[in-house]
Design a protein around this motif. Sequence first.
Motif, short mmCIF file in Angstrom:
data_model
loop_
_atom_site.label_atom_id
_atom_site.label_comp_id
_atom_site.label_asym_id
_atom_site.label_seq_id
_atom_site.Cartn_x
_atom_site.Cartn_y
_atom_site.Cartn_z
N ALA A 124 0.84 -1.19 0.00
CA ALA A 124 0.00 0.00 0.00
C ALA A 124 0.88 1.25 0.00
O ALA A 124 1.89 1.31 0.70
CB ALA A 124 -0.91 0.00 1.22
N LYS A 152 -3.87 1.39 -2.99
CA LYS A 152 -4.57 0.95 -1.79
C LYS A 152 -4.97 -0.52 -1.94
O LYS A 152 -5.12 -1.00 -3.08
CB LYS A 152 -5.84 1.79 -1.59
CG LYS A 152 -5.60 3.29 -1.54
CD LYS A 152 -6.93 4.04 -1.45
CE LYS A 152 -6.71 5.52 -1.44
NZ LYS A 152 -7.99 6.28 -1.36
N SER A 196 -1.59 -4.70 2.44
CA SER A 196 -1.72 -3.65 3.46
C SER A 196 -0.55 -3.67 4.41
O SER A 196 0.27 -4.56 4.42
CB SER A 196 -3.03 -3.83 4.23
OG SER A 196 -3.08 -5.11 4.80
#
Length: 115
Positions: free
Chosen positions: A14, A86, A115
């Motif tokens: 991310a 993202k 993430s």
Amino acid sequence: QVHLVDSGGGLVQAGGSLRLSCTHSGNIFGFYVIGWYRLAPGKERERVGALTSGGGTDYTEAVKGRFTISRDNARNTVYLQMNSLKPEDTARYFCNVVTSNGTYWGQGTQVTVSS
């Protein structure tokens, strides 16, 4: 006959960036629109952005300010620069070209954002 080859996907953390490429063979002169789409598991196909024959671009709200479409005519390639990625950008991305002779799709390239 137009043939599209998508490439450039991969695994990225991310906040990272990727640049996808859509290289075409065959004549797309006079195309109407070149688009990038994505398909994620359990979701409907979404148009991420598009480049019109007049040179204008538009993007879905979720990627505005982060993704940019550009074209290199000398290389017969359309790019999708993706910044500030993202986890929700994780999907298979496809190039699409609409011409007066038909609509063409690349095979897609997988983008996975951790993430």
